[in-house]
Design an enzyme around this catalytic site. Structure first.
Site, PDB file in Angstrom:
ATOM      1  N   SER A 137      20.862  51.903  54.833  1.00 27.36           N
ATOM      2  CA  SER A 137      21.446  50.887  55.715  1.00 27.36           C
ATOM      3  C   SER A 137      22.899  50.538  55.414  1.00 27.36           C
ATOM      4  O   SER A 137      23.491  49.717  56.133  1.00 27.36           O
ATOM      5  CB  SER A 137      20.603  49.611  55.672  1.00 27.36           C
ATOM      6  OG  SER A 137      19.396  49.792  56.380  1.00 27.36           O
ATOM      7  N   LYS A 140      25.215  50.670  58.304  1.00 34.89           N
ATOM      8  CA  LYS A 140      25.492  49.575  59.245  1.00 34.89           C
ATOM      9  C   LYS A 140      26.912  49.021  59.101  1.00 34.89           C
ATOM     10  O   LYS A 140      27.424  48.387  60.033  1.00 34.89           O
ATOM     11  CB  LYS A 140      24.458  48.468  59.072  1.00 34.89           C
ATOM     12  CG  LYS A 140      23.035  48.879  59.494  1.00 34.89           C
ATOM     13  CD  LYS A 140      22.061  47.721  59.350  1.00 34.89           C
ATOM     14  CE  LYS A 140      20.674  48.080  59.856  1.00 34.89           C
ATOM     15  NZ  LYS A 140      19.933  49.001  58.977  1.00 34.89           N
ATOM     16  N   SER A 194      19.958  43.261  57.808  1.00 39.69           N
ATOM     17  CA  SER A 194      19.714  44.694  57.966  1.00 39.69           C
ATOM     18  C   SER A 194      18.688  44.991  59.062  1.00 39.69           C
ATOM     19  O   SER A 194      17.830  45.874  58.908  1.00 39.69           O
ATOM     20  CB  SER A 194      19.253  45.308  56.632  1.00 39.69           C
ATOM     21  OG  SER A 194      19.598  46.668  56.560  1.00 39.69           O
TER      22      SER A 194
END
Length: 359
Positions: A137, A140, A194
């Site tokens: 993640s 992101k 997240s």
């Protein structure tokens, strides 16, 4: 004078008896002498035997003492040999082990570690940083940069659809299909908590859809100098999203320079009111942002099986911005513990600029 025959007979008997008595007395004396001689001989013989028996008894301790000396020598020799072996083993271990700076903070356990002083660009510490790896993640952050730089209206409302549901890792989400939030709120939840559905919705609603968005991600990576990185989707669920630790430092610097990303990644919590009227509290996945001892400029966590537990951030330490990259840790507590140890080492100026040093 003539004695009667009777008296003559008595005299003869007495004379015979006297002779027998004298004979017996002489024999007894002779027997006593022989017995005495034999006894003395036996005593002498016994005395000699006794002396002969005592001699080994006296020499036995000497023999015992003589036997113990070699044993003592052998014990000393064995002890010396053992000491020599232990010393040799310690020397060999010392040669085999990498040179380490001894500290009271224990080992940094994440498989991949990269620490850089952003003021001087000096790499303070690096380990296993030579190849691109799955970043989960952390992806992101690039998703957020593309959205912020696109200048798309943050007030536009985006709806979560079935296309945003994770069918690869089957991750959970608190954003139900049909949820409507502004682009700003989607960005907030994607960075702070997240949220995968929020990140995918941001990419899906980008002009040209997901293919155009992924192309924009890779173009932005090249623009900021991430030459050994690749992105295939906006959430980080794919292990094909990869980067080197040094590239991630560049991603962190670019993220920290954008106010919205700085604010959303360091926010402790955010309450969202859904179109149904229900409110839900979302929290930051990095617990360190709630610690007042930390001055964090940008932060992002990540996890998929292929990447392990990940944490990247820029923190102000000793009045200098320091980038910390931790990848492939075994647990959430490991990545947090490693970040704390690194900060302590930097504060105490014990972190040397020496690659592959064991902390």
């Amino acid at each position: 004078m003539h004695l009667p025959l009777q008296w003559k007979y008595r005299k003869s008997c007495l004379t015979s008896l006297l002779a027998v008595a004298l004979s017996l007395s002489a024999g007894l004396a002779v027997g006593q002498d022989k017995a005495s001689s034999t006894s003395q001989s036996q005593q002498k013989s016994g005395s000699g035997a006794k002396k002969s028996a005592e001699t080994p008894a006296k020499s036995a301790p000497k023999s015992s003492t003589t036997a113990k000396k070699p044993e003592a020598k052998n014990t000393k020799a064995k002890s010396a040999a053992n000491s020599s072996k232990q010393a040799t083993a310690k020397t060999a271990a010392a040669k085999a082990a990498p040179v380490a700076k001894v500290t009271s903070y224990g080992a940094v356990r994440s498989h991949v570690v990269y620490v850089q002083d952003l003021s001087s660009s000096a790499v303070l510490y690096s380990r296993n940083d030579d190849v691109p790896r799955p970043i989960a993640s952390i992806t992101k952050l690039m998703t957020a940069i593309v959205i912020v730089d696109s200048k798309l209206p943050l007030s536009d409302v985006i709806e979560v659809t079935q296309d945003d549901v994770d069918t690869v890792k089957h991750s959970r989400s608190r954003l139900a299909v049909g949820t409507k939030l502004t682009r700003a709120e989607m960005l907030h939840l994607a960075l702070m908590s997240s949220e995968n559905r929020a990140a995918n919705a941001l990419g899906r609603t980008y002009p040209g859809g997901l293919p155009a968005f992924v192309a924009a991600m890779n173009a932005k990576a090249q623009e900021i100098g991430m030459s050994r990185s690749q992105f295939v989707e906006p959430t980080g669920l794919s292990s094909d999203n990869v980067a080197t630790p040094s590239d991630l430092v560049k991603l962190l610097q670019a993220s920290a320079s954008r106010e919205a990303i700085h604010r959303y990644t360091t926010d402790q919590q955010h309450e969202v009111k859904f179109n149904s009227g229900r409110t839900t509290l979302f929290r930051n996945t990095n617990m360190l942002v709630a610690n007042r001892d930390w001055d964090i400029r940008v932060s992002k966590t990540g996890y998929i099986n292929e990447a392990g537990q990940c944490l990247v951030m820029v923190a102000r330490i000793n009045n200098r911005d320091t980038a910390i990259v931790l990848l492939n840790a075994e647990g959430k507590s490991t990545r947090i513990g490693d970040a704390i140890r690194i900060r302590q080492l930097v504060q105490r100026k014990e972190l040397a600029s020496a690659p592959d040093t064991v902390l």
